[in-house]
Structure formats: C-alpha cells, structure tokens
Design a protein around this motif. Structure first.
Motif, PDB file in Angstrom:
ATOM      1  N   GLU A   1       3.439   7.388 -11.120  1.00 18.34           N
ATOM      2  CA  GLU A   1       2.092   7.273 -10.548  1.00 18.34           C
ATOM      3  C   GLU A   1       2.083   6.552  -9.213  1.00 18.34           C
ATOM      4  OE1 GLU A   1      -1.178   5.609 -12.816  1.00 18.34           O
ATOM      5  OE2 GLU A   1      -1.410   7.537 -13.828  1.00 18.34           O
ATOM      6  N   LYS A   2       3.024   5.613  -9.055  1.00 14.53           N
ATOM      7  CA  LYS A   2       3.036   4.829  -7.816  1.00 14.53           C
ATOM      8  C   LYS A   2       3.230   5.712  -6.571  1.00 14.53           C
ATOM      9  CE  LYS A   2       7.859   3.131  -7.394  1.00 14.53           C
ATOM     10  NZ  LYS A   2       8.674   4.247  -7.423  1.00 14.53           N
ATOM     11  N   LYS A  56     -13.973   4.606  -0.148  1.00 10.23           N
ATOM     12  CA  LYS A  56     -12.764   3.818   0.130  1.00 10.23           C
ATOM     13  C   LYS A  56     -12.536   3.601   1.628  1.00 10.23           C
ATOM     14  CE  LYS A  56     -11.430   3.397  -4.130  1.00 10.23           C
ATOM     15  NZ  LYS A  56     -11.346   2.106  -4.817  1.00 10.23           N
ATOM     16  N   GLY A 106      -1.949   7.728  -0.942  1.00 16.23           N
ATOM     17  CA  GLY A 106      -3.229   7.215  -0.439  1.00 16.23           C
ATOM     18  C   GLY A 106      -3.043   6.380   0.818  1.00 16.23           C
ATOM     19  N   ASP A 107      -2.020   5.502   0.792  1.00 17.92           N
ATOM     20  CA  ASP A 107      -1.722   4.675   1.973  1.00 17.92           C
ATOM     21  C   ASP A 107      -1.327   5.557   3.149  1.00 17.92           C
ATOM     22  OD1 ASP A 107      -2.078   2.210   0.788  1.00 17.92           O
ATOM     23  OD2 ASP A 107      -0.022   2.171  -0.012  1.00 17.92           O
ATOM     24  N   GLU A 143      -8.355   7.493  -4.415  1.00 14.54           N
ATOM     25  CA  GLU A 143      -8.538   6.160  -5.006  1.00 14.54           C
ATOM     26  C   GLU A 143      -7.765   5.075  -4.276  1.00 14.54           C
ATOM     27  OE1 GLU A 143     -10.490   5.155  -7.310  1.00 14.54           O
ATOM     28  OE2 GLU A 143     -11.180   7.045  -8.199  1.00 14.54           O
ATOM     29  N   HIS A 144      -6.700   5.475  -3.592  1.00 13.45           N
ATOM     30  CA  HIS A 144      -5.841   4.486  -2.946  1.00 13.45           C
ATOM     31  C   HIS A 144      -5.919   4.505  -1.433  1.00 13.45           C
ATOM     32  CE1 HIS A 144      -4.126   2.860  -6.580  1.00 13.45           C
ATOM     33  NE2 HIS A 144      -4.425   4.046  -7.054  1.00 13.45           N
ATOM     34  N   TYR A 196      -0.110   6.754  -5.490  1.00 13.22           N
ATOM     35  CA  TYR A 196      -0.825   5.657  -4.821  1.00 13.22           C
ATOM     36  C   TYR A 196      -0.365   5.579  -3.369  1.00 13.22           C
ATOM     37  CZ  TYR A 196      -1.665   4.103  -9.628  1.00 13.22           C
ATOM     38  OH  TYR A 196      -2.010   4.037 -10.937  1.00 13.22           O
ATOM     39  N   GLU A 197       0.945   5.767  -3.210  1.00 11.54           N
ATOM     40  CA  GLU A 197       1.476   5.681  -1.861  1.00 11.54           C
ATOM     41  C   GLU A 197       0.959   6.813  -0.970  1.00 11.54           C
ATOM     42  OE1 GLU A 197       5.714   4.617   0.068  1.00 11.54           O
ATOM     43  OE2 GLU A 197       5.440   4.127  -2.045  1.00 11.54           O
ATOM     44  N   THR A 244      -4.137   7.529   4.651  1.00  7.81           N
ATOM     45  CA  THR A 244      -4.972   6.651   5.474  1.00  7.81           C
ATOM     46  C   THR A 244      -4.318   6.423   6.844  1.00  7.81           C
ATOM     47  OG1 THR A 244      -5.637   5.519   3.441  1.00  7.81           O
ATOM     48  CG2 THR A 244      -6.206   4.438   5.513  1.00  7.81           C
ATOM     49  N   THR A 300      -5.015  10.240  -4.762  1.00  6.12           N
ATOM     50  CA  THR A 300      -4.813   9.825  -3.372  1.00  6.12           C
ATOM     51  C   THR A 300      -6.069   9.130  -2.856  1.00  6.12           C
ATOM     52  OG1 THR A 300      -3.281  11.653  -2.976  1.00  6.12           O
ATOM     53  CG2 THR A 300      -4.294  10.686  -1.039  1.00  6.12           C
TER      54      THR A 300
END
Ligand code: G3H
Length: 258
Positions: free
Chosen positions: A36-37, A113, A43-44, A74-75, A40-41, A47, A72
């Motif tokens: 899952e991480k 976000k 998402g970073d 969410e982060h 999340y990445e 951005t 994506t």
C-alpha cells in the motif's frame, strides 16, 4: 549502494519514457500489487509532478476513477498558491464503479487535499437514450461539461481489460467481444489491444480519447506487476505529453519484453 539503486531507477525511467516516446516516467520502488505504501507514494509524486507542470492562473484538472486514483488522491498535498488555483472535475460520466472510487469522489478528495475546488457531474448510469439526451440539455450538467471541455490537465489510471469489464458489470456479450478483440488494457472507458489500438469504448459523456490528445498536461498513474501488460499496451499510443507514474515491479516487467 543506495546511490547505485537511485542511478538504476533513473536509468529505468529514461528507458521507459524513450520506449513509449512519452515526456517523462517516474518509478516508485516496490510493487503496488501488495504494498500500500507504494500507492501513498504515488500521491506525493503526483502532487510534486502537478506542482511542476501546472501553470499559474486557473487550472481545470479532469480526473478519472479507480482504486489507484482513489488511494493516490488520499495522499496528495497542497497545490494551491496565491497565483495558481485548481478546479477538479470528473473526466467522464459514471462508468460503473463503486461510489468511493468514482471520478466524482476522486475529484472531491483531490480538491480537499490540494486546497482546490471541485465540481461534480451527476449523471446516473442506467438510463434510456432518451432520458440521457434530455438530461444532457440540463444547464447544470451543461455547465460541468463545458468545464471538462476546458480542462488543461487530465489524470487517469490504467487497468486490465477483462478485470475492469467484470468490475464494471459489463454484459456477457461485451465480455465475449472484448476477448475476441484481444483487449488487454482499459483507460477512461476505452479498451485497448496489445498494440494500443482501441477495440471498444463505453459510450459516456465527458472527455473522449481524441480530446486527451490535445490536453497539454496528462498524467497516467498505474503500477503493479499484474498491470505491466496493460500499461505497455495503453502507453504504446498514449499522448506524447504523458507523464507516467509507475512502480518498480511494473517497470521491470515492461522492460523485460523490450
Ligand atoms: O481505468 C483504469 C482503472 O480505473 C484502473 O482501476 O486503479 O482500480 O486498478 P484500478
């Protein structure tokens, strides 16, 4: 060493962007199939990428749905500045996804976000052609469709054709047709064969593939070893301005066949 690993990753990114003839590829370490991480990445990285490519002024960002897009979103972090404002809209009308991963939800989360705004497109899915056509005349729907047409950025994922068809509860006839046409990839309601040719399209309002070609900023986000074949198929004919955000597992699998 870490340095060698980084250099290796940059090399892979370069090879992939050159192979597909796209603007840029960014590879995250790991495999999003089971980590899952990695999502999340994404998402970073999304951005940071949008921060680099979005111009000052008013941007309209059309987004698609799916689990990758939802995670994506969410982060993501702030993208709003004094000089840059972002409006998120769903790229296309509902194409049979669960509520939380629909483009409407993803655009709402991305707006919250990143500190931007969003507009929803409320068009139910199971409609007669007549009702559908009269709904399209509604001013509130026309207004959002106009915003979608004006978008200068699109963010989408890529899925496996039959997996997506089943998840979207497409009919048995459609499934047979997809198999006969060797569909392997799906993105924003279009199905593609291994050569990246469109073999079927879910008839929905909003952005069409030919529109995406003309949008200056396009970001595709998809990873996982299981998606490598789908990513390769879609990316073969992807718009040249595309940035691909993917992971190590998909990237290594894609380059195996090169
Ligand atoms: O169009 C592609 C799909 O939205 C991908 O869905 O992120 O749930 O795999 P997924």
């Amino acid at each position: 060493s870490v340095m060698n690993q980084l250099l290796g990753m940059h090399q892979v990114e370069k090879e992939i962007s050159q192979y597909f003839g796209i603007k840029r590829c960014i590879v995250v370490a790991g495999n999003s199939d089971n980590q899952e991480k990695v999502l999340y990445e994404f998402g970073d990285i999304l951005t940071d990428s949008l921060d680099l490519i979005l111009p000052e002024g008013e941007n309209i960002i059309a987004v698609m749905g799916g689990t990758t897009m939802a995670m994506t979103a969410e982060h993501m972090g702030s993208l709003e500045t004094e000089k840059r404002h972002n409006l998120f809209v769903p790229a296309r009308g509902g194409i049979g996804e669960a509520m939380t991963v629909q483009a409407n939800s993803v655009s709402a989360v991305m707006a919250s976000k990143t500190g931007g705004h969003h507009r929803a497109l409320y068009v139910p899915e199971q409609l007669s052609l007549e009702t559908y056509n009269s709904l399209l005349q509604e001013p509130s729907i026309q207004e959002v469709l106009t915003l979608i047409e004006q978008s200068n950025c699109v963010v989408h994922s890529i899925g496996r054709a039959l997996h997506m068809a089943a998840r979207r509860k497409m009919s048995d006839d459609e499934m047979v047709m997809l198999k006969q046409n060797n569909a392997v990839a799906e993105s924003f309601g279009y199905f593609f064969d291994e050569e990246g040719e469109v073999v079927y399209k879910i008839p929905r309002i909003g952005l069409q593939l030919k529109d995406v070609q003309k949008i200056p900023n396009v970001v595709a986000i998809a990873g996982g070893k299981t998606k490598a074949k789908a990513i390769r198929a879609y990316m073969k004919n992807a718009p040249k301005q595309t940035w691909l955000i993917t992971d190590e597992a998909a990237a290594n699998e894609i380059l195996k066949g090169v």
